[in-house]
Design a protein around this motif. Structure first.
Motif, PDB file in Angstrom:
ATOM      1  N   PHE A  28      -6.061   0.403   4.283  1.00 33.89           N
ATOM      2  CA  PHE A  28      -6.231   1.691   3.605  1.00 33.89           C
ATOM      3  C   PHE A  28      -6.433   2.807   4.627  1.00 33.89           C
ATOM      4  O   PHE A  28      -5.801   3.870   4.546  1.00 33.89           O
ATOM      5  CB  PHE A  28      -7.428   1.610   2.654  1.00 33.89           C
ATOM      6  N   PHE A  73       0.821  -1.212   0.000  1.00 33.04           N
ATOM      7  CA  PHE A  73       0.000   0.000   0.000  1.00 33.04           C
ATOM      8  C   PHE A  73       0.857   1.266   0.000  1.00 33.04           C
ATOM      9  O   PHE A  73       0.354   2.343  -0.314  1.00 33.04           O
ATOM     10  CB  PHE A  73      -0.944  -0.007   1.210  1.00 33.04           C
ATOM     11  N   CYS A  74       2.124   1.150   0.353  1.00 31.25           N
ATOM     12  CA  CYS A  74       3.020   2.309   0.281  1.00 31.25           C
ATOM     13  C   CYS A  74       3.107   2.823  -1.151  1.00 31.25           C
ATOM     14  O   CYS A  74       3.179   4.028  -1.392  1.00 31.25           O
ATOM     15  CB  CYS A  74       4.416   1.934   0.790  1.00 31.25           C
ATOM     16  N   HIS A  99      -2.947  11.521  -1.351  1.00 37.06           N
ATOM     17  CA  HIS A  99      -3.066  11.154  -2.761  1.00 37.06           C
ATOM     18  C   HIS A  99      -2.873   9.647  -2.854  1.00 37.06           C
ATOM     19  O   HIS A  99      -1.970   9.094  -2.216  1.00 37.06           O
ATOM     20  CB  HIS A  99      -1.999  11.850  -3.607  1.00 37.06           C
ATOM     21  N   PHE A 100      -3.675   8.981  -3.642  1.00 33.79           N
ATOM     22  CA  PHE A 100      -3.508   7.531  -3.793  1.00 33.79           C
ATOM     23  C   PHE A 100      -3.943   7.078  -5.171  1.00 33.79           C
ATOM     24  O   PHE A 100      -4.747   7.721  -5.837  1.00 33.79           O
ATOM     25  CB  PHE A 100      -4.287   6.773  -2.702  1.00 33.79           C
ATOM     26  N   ASP A 101      -3.371   5.959  -5.588  1.00 30.91           N
ATOM     27  CA  ASP A 101      -3.690   5.348  -6.880  1.00 30.91           C
ATOM     28  C   ASP A 101      -3.806   3.842  -6.667  1.00 30.91           C
ATOM     29  O   ASP A 101      -2.807   3.128  -6.581  1.00 30.91           O
ATOM     30  CB  ASP A 101      -2.595   5.663  -7.894  1.00 30.91           C
ATOM     31  N   VAL A 123       0.726   2.602  -3.332  1.00 28.24           N
ATOM     32  CA  VAL A 123      -0.567   3.238  -3.593  1.00 28.24           C
ATOM     33  C   VAL A 123      -0.550   4.693  -3.138  1.00 28.24           C
ATOM     34  O   VAL A 123      -1.076   5.585  -3.814  1.00 28.24           O
ATOM     35  CB  VAL A 123      -1.694   2.462  -2.872  1.00 28.24           C
ATOM     36  N   PHE A 124       0.074   4.949  -1.986  1.00 27.54           N
ATOM     37  CA  PHE A 124       0.094   6.297  -1.407  1.00 27.54           C
ATOM     38  C   PHE A 124       1.393   7.051  -1.721  1.00 27.54           C
ATOM     39  O   PHE A 124       1.701   8.062  -1.096  1.00 27.54           O
ATOM     40  CB  PHE A 124      -0.119   6.214   0.101  1.00 27.54           C
ATOM     41  N   ASN A 125       2.155   6.547  -2.683  1.00 25.80           N
ATOM     42  CA  ASN A 125       3.381   7.221  -3.162  1.00 25.80           C
ATOM     43  C   ASN A 125       4.411   7.453  -2.063  1.00 25.80           C
ATOM     44  O   ASN A 125       5.108   8.481  -2.046  1.00 25.80           O
ATOM     45  CB  ASN A 125       3.029   8.561  -3.831  1.00 25.80           C
TER      46      ASN A 125
END
Length: 317
Positions: free
Chosen positions: A193, A108-109, A208-210, A111-113
């Motif tokens: 999350f 998940f790191c 910010h997340f992707d 995902v959150f840049n």
């Protein structure tokens, strides 16, 4: 940095005393050396090139003949340990933060840049040397993190309110007064999350997340012809994972869903055993199939093949 201070910091022995009093930077690769730099290496050819480019200090863990007597030679008992000492000092100066994560949380790191370390001083050198003040680095290796910092952080549980929706592959939730609607995130991952949302809030960082960067699993919706269709447009789906830990995680947390079947390669301990990807197309009576794959691309190539063939036939007609 003053060279005498550098020598003390690295716990090295001065074998050749140069004429300069301080260094202006640090490098592991001779191509990155600038005049006044300290260069860390055991490679004699690389050291020669670094000296030619103006390195003032050479740090290594073996005795090397330095032609230029104006250059310092600092010998360490272990080059990697010397680098870690330097990195720790510089990270403390820059007030860098380190976050210890589980393997699943580490995914998940991305995902959150948030930046992920390699647990290798040589590979992490450039990122840490160039770190901005207060920058955050993540890893799932406590022993390595303890060499870089006195204290590292861990993710804390967040207050989460979840909303019931029709699909287990979407999530709507409120986390610390922030509302997230129809995330393409299975409900079994919402706790993780929310932990990251809380962590970023605590550190006063923008959220910010992707979710497209999350590679723990892939969900493929398929039609009656067993062709991959747009996400959420079918009542049948394959849940694909590439490691056993994630397989067990889904099995444990998806128990309450009727219609879930397990497909494993050449196994007796599942609902459907397959030897090749094309065998999965023989399954008909299912709603969700949890499948352990060796490669996502192989699955995608197989399940779009029929669609491509049909389109070519249609074009021909």
């Amino acid at each position: 940095m003053n060279i005498s201070n550098l020598n003390e910091l690295l716990n090295t022995q001065i074998l050749n005393e140069g004429s300069t009093l301080s260094v202006g930077g640090f490098a592991l690769n001779s191509s990155e050396v600038k005049p006044s730099f300290a260069f860390f290496s055991n490679d004699e050819e690389e050291i020669k090139r670094a000296v030619e480019k103006g390195a003032f200090v050479i740090v290594c863990d073996k005795i090397i003949d330095i032609k230029d007597k104006e250059v310092y030679l600092l010998k360490s008992e272990n080059l990697e340990n010397a680098i870690l000492r330097l990195l720790r000092f510089l990270c403390e100066e820059k007030e860098c933060k380190f976050l210890f994560c589980s393997k699943r949380e580490l995914e998940f790191c991305k995902v959150f840049n948030l930046k992920i370390l390699h647990a290798n001083a040589f590979l992490d050198f450039t990122s840490l040397i160039r770190a901005k003040k207060g920058e955050i680095f993540c890893l799932d290796n406590e022993n390595y993190l303890s060499k870089l910092c006195a204290n590292y952080e861990i993710l804390k549980a967040a207050k989460v309110q979840k909303f019931q929706i029709s699909s287990p592959f979407y999530s709507t939730l409120i986390c610390n007064d922030l509302y997230f609607k129809n995330l393409k995130l299975p409900f079994i991952y919402t706790e993780i999350f929310a932990k990251f949302v809380f962590f970023l809030q605590e550190n006063k960082l923008k959220i910010h997340f992707d979710l497209n960067k999350l590679n723990l699993f892939k969900i493929y919706f398929v039609n009656k012809a067993m062709q991959i269709v747009e996400f959420g447009t079918s009542s049948k789906a394959f849940i694909a994972v590439e490691n056993e830990e994630e397989l067990e995680f889904w099995q444990e947390n998806f128990k309450g869903f009727q219609g879930l079947k397990i497909a494993l390669k050449n196994s007796l301990f599942c609902d459907f055993s397959y030897s090749k990807i094309s065998d999965l197309k023989q399954m008909q009576d299912f709603k969700y199939i949890l499948v352990f794959l060796e490669n996502f691309d192989e699955f995608e190539n197989e399940f779009v093949k029929n669609a491509n063939q049909e389109q070519k036939l249609f074009d021909f007609l």
